[in-house]
Enzyme design. Structure first.
Site, PDB file in Angstrom:
ATOM      1  N   CYS A  25       0.863  -1.179   0.000  1.00  0.00           N
ATOM      2  CA  CYS A  25       0.000   0.000   0.000  1.00  0.00           C
ATOM      3  C   CYS A  25       0.901   1.231   0.000  1.00  0.00           C
ATOM      4  CB  CYS A  25      -0.975  -0.025   1.174  1.00  0.00           C
ATOM      5  SG  CYS A  25      -0.203   0.012   2.815  1.00  0.00           S
ATOM      6  N   ASN A  28       2.219   1.453   4.483  1.00  0.00           N
ATOM      7  CA  ASN A  28       2.514   0.178   5.175  1.00  0.00           C
ATOM      8  C   ASN A  28       2.237   0.254   6.684  1.00  0.00           C
ATOM      9  OD1 ASN A  28       5.282  -2.051   5.838  1.00  0.00           O
ATOM     10  ND2 ASN A  28       3.280  -2.623   5.111  1.00  0.00           N
ATOM     11  N   CYS A  30      -1.434   0.741   7.456  1.00  0.00           N
ATOM     12  CA  CYS A  30      -2.869   0.421   7.553  1.00  0.00           C
ATOM     13  C   CYS A  30      -3.230  -0.799   6.698  1.00  0.00           C
ATOM     14  CB  CYS A  30      -3.732   1.623   7.145  1.00  0.00           C
ATOM     15  SG  CYS A  30      -3.460   3.129   8.103  1.00  0.00           S
ATOM     16  N   ARG A  31      -3.466  -0.576   5.400  1.00  0.00           N
ATOM     17  CA  ARG A  31      -4.060  -1.633   4.567  1.00  0.00           C
ATOM     18  C   ARG A  31      -3.186  -2.868   4.394  1.00  0.00           C
ATOM     19  NH1 ARG A  31      -5.072   2.196  -0.339  1.00  0.00           N
ATOM     20  NH2 ARG A  31      -3.210   3.067   0.635  1.00  0.00           N
ATOM     21  N   SER A  32      -1.933  -2.669   3.937  1.00  0.00           N
ATOM     22  CA  SER A  32      -1.150  -3.883   3.616  1.00  0.00           C
ATOM     23  C   SER A  32      -0.785  -4.697   4.852  1.00  0.00           C
ATOM     24  CB  SER A  32       0.069  -3.570   2.740  1.00  0.00           C
ATOM     25  OG  SER A  32       0.962  -2.688   3.366  1.00  0.00           O
ATOM     26  N   ASP A 146      -8.111   3.824   1.019  1.00  0.00           N
ATOM     27  CA  ASP A 146      -7.165   4.264   2.056  1.00  0.00           C
ATOM     28  C   ASP A 146      -7.946   4.740   3.286  1.00  0.00           C
ATOM     29  OD1 ASP A 146      -5.254   5.444   3.577  1.00  0.00           O
ATOM     30  OD2 ASP A 146      -4.435   6.716   1.988  1.00  0.00           O
TER      31      ASP A 146
HETATM   32  P1  4NP Z   1      -1.828   2.813   4.130  1.00  0.00           P
HETATM   33  O1  4NP Z   1      -2.409   4.207   4.694  1.00  0.00           O
HETATM   34  O2  4NP Z   1      -1.263   3.105   2.742  1.00  0.00           O
HETATM   35  O3  4NP Z   1      -3.029   1.935   4.061  1.00  0.00           O
HETATM   36  O4  4NP Z   1      -0.773   2.373   5.111  1.00  0.00           O
HETATM   37  C1  4NP Z   1      -1.649   5.374   4.694  1.00  0.00           C
HETATM   38  C2  4NP Z   1      -0.794   5.630   5.747  1.00  0.00           C
HETATM   39  C3  4NP Z   1      -0.048   6.793   5.752  1.00  0.00           C
HETATM   40  C4  4NP Z   1      -0.142   7.688   4.713  1.00  0.00           C
HETATM   41  C5  4NP Z   1      -1.000   7.442   3.655  1.00  0.00           C
HETATM   42  C6  4NP Z   1      -1.759   6.279   3.644  1.00  0.00           C
HETATM   43  N1  4NP Z   1       0.644   8.888   4.720  1.00  0.00           N
HETATM   44  O5  4NP Z   1       0.479   9.722   3.804  1.00  0.00           O
HETATM   45  O6  4NP Z   1       1.468   9.071   5.611  1.00  0.00           O
END
Ligand code: 4NP
Length: 181
Positions: A25, A28, A30-32, A146
Site C-alpha cells: 500500500c 505500510n 494500515c491496509r497492507s 485508504d
Molecule cells: P496505508 O495508509 O497506505 O493503508 O498504510 C496510509 C498511511 C499513511 C499515509 C497514507 C496512507 N501517509 O500519507 O502518511
C-alpha cells in the site's frame, strides 16, 4: 468456492521453494499490514503456512520502522487478530525480483509498482491488484480504499473487503501450488 476467472496467478519462480507474496500500500501502516495479518490466517487455515510466505511494504517512506496504525490494530483486535508485531517497510526496487506475486492495494500503488518495474527493466506480470486476485472486482470493487485518518467505520470496511478477498486468494494459491506440484 467459485474462483474468479481472472488471469492465472504467476507460476512459482523456484518450484519447491516457498511462494513469496508481498502486499503493498502507500504507508505500510494500515491496509497492507492488515491484509498481511488476514491473509496469513487464511493461508494457515488452508494448510499453506510455510508453502506461501507473506509480507508487506509501502511505496512511501514516511512510516518506515513504525508500528501499525492504532486504528488498524484496533480493527484487527475487534476480530480477534493481533497486529502488534508489524514494523513498516518501504518497498525497494531491488525487491521486485524477490517475489512470486506482488499485490497492490489500490490502482495508485499498482501504477507506482509497475512504473518502478518499468524503470528497472523488470516484467510487470507478477504485479497485480489485490482486489482483482481476490475476486472483489466481480462485485464492483477494485481498490481497497485508504482508511488513514478515518474512523472505525473506514477501518472496519477495509477489513470487510480484506476478509472477503483473502479466502479467495488463499484458494487460488492452493490451486496454483497443487498444479505446480
Ligand atoms: P496505508 O495508509 O497506505 O493503508 O498504510 C496510509 C498511511 C499513511 C499515509 C497514507 C496512507 N501517509 O500519507 O502518511
Amino acid at each position: 468456492m467459485a474462483l474468479p476467472s481472472a488471469a492465472e496467478l504467476p507460476s512459482p519462480r523456484e518450484p519447491g521453494a516457498p511462494y513469496r507474496v508481498c502486499l503493498v500500500c502507500l504507508g505500510n501502516i494500515c491496509r497492507s499490514p492488515m491484509a498481511e495479518t488476514v491473509l496469513r490466517a487464511e493461508l494457515a487455515a488452508a494448510g499453506l503456512d510455510g508453502a506461501v510466505v507473506v509480507d508487506s511494504a509501502g511505496t512511501g517512506d514516511w512510516h518506515v520502522g513504525d508500528t501499525m496504525d492504532p486504528d488498524a490494530r484496533a480493527a484487527l483486535a475487534v476480530r480477534g487478530r493481533d497486529g502488534s508485531a508489524h514494523r513498516a517497510r518501504q518497498f525497494h526496487p531491488s525487491w521486485l525480483s524477490r517475489y512470486d506475486l506482488i499485490l497492490a492495494m489500490d490502482s495508485r500503488n499498482l501504477a507506482d509498482l509497475r512504473r518502478m518495474a518499468g524503470a528497472q527493466g523488470e516484467a510487470t506480470d507478477r504485479i497485480r491488484l489485490f482486489g482483482e486476485v481476490g475476486g472483489l472486482t466481480d462485485t464492483g470493487t477494485r481498490d481497497i480504499p485508504d482508511p488513514w485518518g478515518g474512523g472505525p467505520d473506514e477501518f472496519g470496511h477495509v477489513l470487510d473487503l480484506l476478509g472477503a478477498a483473502a479466502p479467495v486468494i488463499a484458494a487460488r494459491l492452493a490451486r496454483l501450488l497443487e498444479t505446480a506440484g
